[in-house]
Enzyme design. Structure first.
Site, mmCIF file in Angstrom:
data_model
loop_
_atom_site.group_PDB
_atom_site.id
_atom_site.type_symbol
_atom_site.label_atom_id
_atom_site.label_comp_id
_atom_site.label_asym_id
_atom_site.label_seq_id
_atom_site.Cartn_x
_atom_site.Cartn_y
_atom_site.Cartn_z
ATOM 1 N N LEU A 8 0.843 -1.197 0.000
ATOM 2 C CA LEU A 8 0.000 0.000 0.000
ATOM 3 C C LEU A 8 0.877 1.245 0.000
ATOM 4 C CD1 LEU A 8 -2.778 -0.916 2.626
ATOM 5 C CD2 LEU A 8 -2.499 -1.666 0.272
ATOM 6 N N ALA A 9 0.753 2.020 -1.050
ATOM 7 C CA ALA A 9 1.639 3.183 -1.179
ATOM 8 C C ALA A 9 0.943 4.367 -1.842
ATOM 9 C CB ALA A 9 2.878 2.793 -1.981
ATOM 10 N N GLY A 11 -1.194 6.560 -0.083
ATOM 11 C CA GLY A 11 -1.606 7.599 0.874
ATOM 12 C C GLY A 11 -0.859 8.904 0.685
ATOM 13 N N ARG A 15 1.498 14.105 7.312
ATOM 14 C CA ARG A 15 2.288 14.448 8.500
ATOM 15 C C ARG A 15 3.782 14.600 8.200
ATOM 16 N NH1 ARG A 15 -0.307 9.613 11.861
ATOM 17 N NH2 ARG A 15 -0.749 8.958 9.712
ATOM 18 N N GLN A 73 -5.043 3.828 -7.082
ATOM 19 C CA GLN A 73 -6.127 4.252 -6.193
ATOM 20 C C GLN A 73 -6.249 5.767 -6.354
ATOM 21 O OE1 GLN A 73 -5.386 4.343 -1.962
ATOM 22 N NE2 GLN A 73 -7.517 3.878 -1.469
ATOM 23 N N ASP A 103 5.108 2.424 3.957
ATOM 24 C CA ASP A 103 5.775 3.341 4.893
ATOM 25 C C ASP A 103 6.330 2.601 6.107
ATOM 26 O OD1 ASP A 103 3.447 2.723 6.222
ATOM 27 O OD2 ASP A 103 2.895 4.797 6.679
ATOM 28 N N ASN A 169 -2.051 -3.490 16.022
ATOM 29 C CA ASN A 169 -2.031 -4.107 14.692
ATOM 30 C C ASN A 169 -0.880 -3.494 13.886
ATOM 31 O OD1 ASN A 169 -2.695 -5.055 12.079
ATOM 32 N ND2 ASN A 169 -4.021 -3.274 11.744
ATOM 33 N N TYR A 385 37.542 21.196 -22.574
ATOM 34 C CA TYR A 385 36.341 21.918 -23.009
ATOM 35 C C TYR A 385 36.766 23.190 -23.722
ATOM 36 C CZ TYR A 385 31.716 24.134 -22.523
ATOM 37 O OH TYR A 385 30.510 24.729 -22.758
ATOM 38 N N ARG A 438 56.862 26.533 -24.132
ATOM 39 C CA ARG A 438 56.799 27.718 -23.277
ATOM 40 C C ARG A 438 57.849 28.687 -23.770
ATOM 41 N NH1 ARG A 438 59.599 24.200 -18.725
ATOM 42 N NH2 ARG A 438 61.761 24.733 -19.184
HETATM 43 C C1 UD1 Z 1 -2.941 1.509 9.870
HETATM 44 C C2 UD1 Z 1 -3.994 0.514 10.408
HETATM 45 C C3 UD1 Z 1 -3.820 0.372 11.923
HETATM 46 C C4 UD1 Z 1 -2.417 -0.013 12.269
HETATM 47 C C5 UD1 Z 1 -1.406 0.966 11.652
HETATM 48 C C6 UD1 Z 1 -0.006 0.464 11.861
HETATM 49 C C7 UD1 Z 1 -5.978 0.700 8.983
HETATM 50 C C8 UD1 Z 1 -7.361 1.207 8.876
HETATM 51 N N1 UD1 Z 1 -5.331 0.982 10.097
HETATM 52 O O1 UD1 Z 1 -3.246 2.796 10.384
HETATM 53 O O2 UD1 Z 1 -4.737 -0.600 12.430
HETATM 54 O O3 UD1 Z 1 -2.265 -0.078 13.693
HETATM 55 O O4 UD1 Z 1 -1.626 1.109 10.246
HETATM 56 O O5 UD1 Z 1 0.948 1.368 11.389
HETATM 57 O O6 UD1 Z 1 -5.542 0.014 8.089
HETATM 58 N N2 UD1 Z 1 -2.879 3.922 2.192
HETATM 59 C C9 UD1 Z 1 -3.303 3.833 0.879
HETATM 60 N N3 UD1 Z 1 -4.545 4.293 0.572
HETATM 61 C C10 UD1 Z 1 -5.388 4.831 1.485
HETATM 62 C C11 UD1 Z 1 -4.944 4.913 2.824
HETATM 63 C C12 UD1 Z 1 -3.686 4.439 3.150
HETATM 64 O O7 UD1 Z 1 -2.589 3.341 0.010
HETATM 65 O O8 UD1 Z 1 -6.509 5.206 1.109
HETATM 66 C C13 UD1 Z 1 -1.534 3.411 2.512
HETATM 67 C C14 UD1 Z 1 -0.601 4.504 3.013
HETATM 68 O O9 UD1 Z 1 0.131 5.043 1.947
HETATM 69 C C15 UD1 Z 1 0.280 3.737 3.986
HETATM 70 C C16 UD1 Z 1 -0.581 2.582 4.471
HETATM 71 O O10 UD1 Z 1 -1.649 2.469 3.559
HETATM 72 O O11 UD1 Z 1 1.429 3.230 3.325
HETATM 73 C C17 UD1 Z 1 -1.128 2.790 5.904
HETATM 74 O O12 UD1 Z 1 -1.958 3.935 5.912
HETATM 75 P P1 UD1 Z 1 -2.006 4.948 7.124
HETATM 76 O O13 UD1 Z 1 -2.978 6.011 6.823
HETATM 77 O O14 UD1 Z 1 -0.629 5.352 7.513
HETATM 78 O O15 UD1 Z 1 -2.644 3.994 8.266
HETATM 79 P P2 UD1 Z 1 -2.548 4.191 9.824
HETATM 80 O O16 UD1 Z 1 -3.415 5.285 10.260
HETATM 81 O O17 UD1 Z 1 -1.124 4.254 10.203
HETATM 82 CA CA CA Z 2 0.985 4.578 9.008
#
Ligand code: UD1
Ligand code: CA
Length: 457
Positions: A8-9, A11, A15, A73, A103, A169, A385, A438
């Site tokens: 998942l990448a 987001g 922050r 996405q 991440d 988690n 050059y 020279r």
């Molecule tokens: C998530 C978990 C949480 C866990 C925590 C651990 C969920 C709902 N929650 O929360 O239970 O304790 O990680 O670090 O899964 N991303 C997408 N698309 C989106 C949202 C997120 O690709 O729509 C990706 C982000 O880029 C990231 C990852 O998913 O790499 C995690 O997303 P993030 O928003 O950081 O989740 P947390 O709030 O940390």
């Molecule tokens: Ca996170």
């Protein structure tokens, strides 16, 4: 059993306050998402799909060398929605899919292997990684009944009792592909953040009577990087791991806290690294090399018994037993031979320097092919050059280039030649010749007193 992974990448990474997508920030010289991809590969997961969204094109570009597929996405509606966007990748497949966060770069390949193994041997529909932490603020909580995992509740949706749970988690899972696809359809966004949570899949599977497993791991491996502070924390942990690996392999690192070695660097045994060295990219360092303090070495090959001091070496190769520095700058596409010497304030660019050749001080060599056993006097300049184009200079073996020589390219200096100090060479020098270019020295007797300059002193 068939295995694949989703990363998942997509987001935003609000922050981290950056124009760069969060997963492209580097730790130990490598993008976080590429750490995760490389860890998958070490764990023998070949089929990898990365879910991209924010900065999608750039993420694609930076991961291009890694032979993976992508899902898009477009809108970031939560981690469950992100996985839904990979339906085309998962559809029709039977087996296990691992889900990882782009991440969270600190997960180890051994842990990934263990996760897949226990998932398969336990016949689970889902297996998650968890960790016990003192302060689980912000994390999803693992709700259990005895040993059984019932569900995950996000921090913002927790009731008072759930807030007290300190098993978090890690957001790293394995799923049976068909079970995952079925439960994704049942996700709702009826929660505090209005998002589709992947975490809800666990509760859904459990309610369907399917088997959910959990493996507790060291918190360090689970750290997700949401801010620059966490980026520095991840960097420190990874750096320690890398340095430890090299020390265990027989490399002396005098002060590991001030030695920065990239994840993909290879170093041979009995090499000694003094403080302040930064070794990056695909650098390979041989055995018995001494890196005195303060060099930066990037994507370079350093053969055995080389000594380097306070220098910068980029995309180049240094031959055996050669010494470099202090204060040398070796720029891309340079190849330095064995037993050579590149001394202080010497810059080499896109040039070959033969074995046993000495370039000891204050010299620039660019776009040149230099043979073996040559000696460069202090202050030689290859004038490569002309203000418009770059030209090549060729110097044969056994040439002696006097101090303060200019070699105006293109020019050829053959084997066994001498160039007189202070010469500006514009014509080729043939084998066996001495070139003097020279003005002849002329001494004018009595000149000072004739001008009455002595009185003024
Ligand atoms: C998530 C978990 C949480 C866990 C925590 C651990 C969920 C709902 N929650 O929360 O239970 O304790 O990680 O670090 O899964 N991303 C997408 N698309 C989106 C949202 C997120 O690709 O729509 C990706 C982000 O880029 C990231 C990852 O998913 O790499 C995690 O997303 P993030 O928003 O950081 O989740 P947390 O709030 O940390
Ligand atoms: Ca996170």
């Amino acid at each position: 059993m068939y295995k694949c992974s989703l990363i998942l990448a997509a987001g935003q990474g609000k922050r981290i306050k950056s124009d760069l997508p969060k997963v492209l920030h580097k730790v130990a010289g490598k993008e976080m998402v590429n750490h995760v991809i490389d860890t998958m590969r070490k764990a023998s997961i070949e089929d990898i799909n990365v879910i991209i969204g924010k900065g999608a094109e750039l993420v694609k570009e930076k991961t291009a060398s890694r032979n993976i597929s992508y899902s898009l996405q477009e809108e970031q509606l939560g981690t469950g929605h992100a996985v839904k966007c990979a339906i085309d990748f998962l559809k029709g497949k039977k087996g296990v899919v691992g889900v990882f966060a782009g991440d969270a770069p600190l997960i180890k390949s051994e842990t990934v292997e263990k996760l897949f193994d226990l998932h398969v041997s336990g016949n689970n529909a889902a297996t998650l990684l968890t960790s016990i932490v003192e302060d689980p603020t912000g994390y999803g909580r693992v709700v259990r009944n005895g040993d059984d995992v019932l569900k995950i509740v996000e921090h913002k949706d927790c009731n008072e009792e759930e807030l007290k749970i300190n098993e978090m988690n890690a957001a790293i899972y394995c799923f049976d592909i068909e079970s995952l696809l079925n439960s994704l359809e049942k996700l709702s966004n009826d929660n505090n953040q209005g998002e589709y949570y992947l975490t809800d899949v666990i509760g859904i599977l459990k309610e369907e009577g399917k088997k959910v497993g959990a493996i507790e791991i060291d918190y360090e491996e689970t750290i997700g990087v949401n801010s620059r502070v966490q980026l520095a924390e991840a960097e420190e942990i990874l750096r320690q791991r890398i340095n430890l690996k090299h020390m265990e392999n027989g490399v002396t690192i005098i002060d590991p806290r001030s030695t920065y070695i990239g994840d993909d660097v290879e170093i041979g045994k009995d090499t000694i690294i003094y403080p302040g060295n930064v070794i990056e990219g695909n650098t390979k360092i041989g055995e018995g090399v001494t890196l005195y303090p303060n060099s930066r070495i990037v994507n370079s090959i350093i053969l055995n018994n080389v000594e380097i001091q306070s220098s910068v070496i980029i995309d180049s190769k240094i031959g055996e037993s050669t010494t470099v520095g202090p204060f040398a700058y070796i720029r891309p596409e340079s190849v330095i031979g064995d037993n050579a010497r590149i001394g202080d304030f010497v810059e080499i660019k896109k040039s070959t320097i033969g074995n046993n050749t000495k370039v000891s001080h204050l010299t620039y060599i660019g776009d040149a092919k230099v043979g073996e056993n040559c000696n460069f006097g202090c202050g030689t300049v290859v004038v490569n050059y002309d203000g418009k184009d770059k030209h090549t200079t060729v110097i044969g073996n056994n040439s002696f280039i006097g101090c303060n020589t200019n070699l105006v390219s293109p020019v050829k200096v053959e084997d066994n030649t001498y160039i007189a100090a202070g010469s500006t060479i514009v014509n080729d020098v043939k084998e066996g010749e001495l070139a003097v270019a020279r003005a002849k020295q002329r001494n004018i007797e009595g000149w000072v007193s004739k001008r009455k300059l002595t009185d003024k002193k």
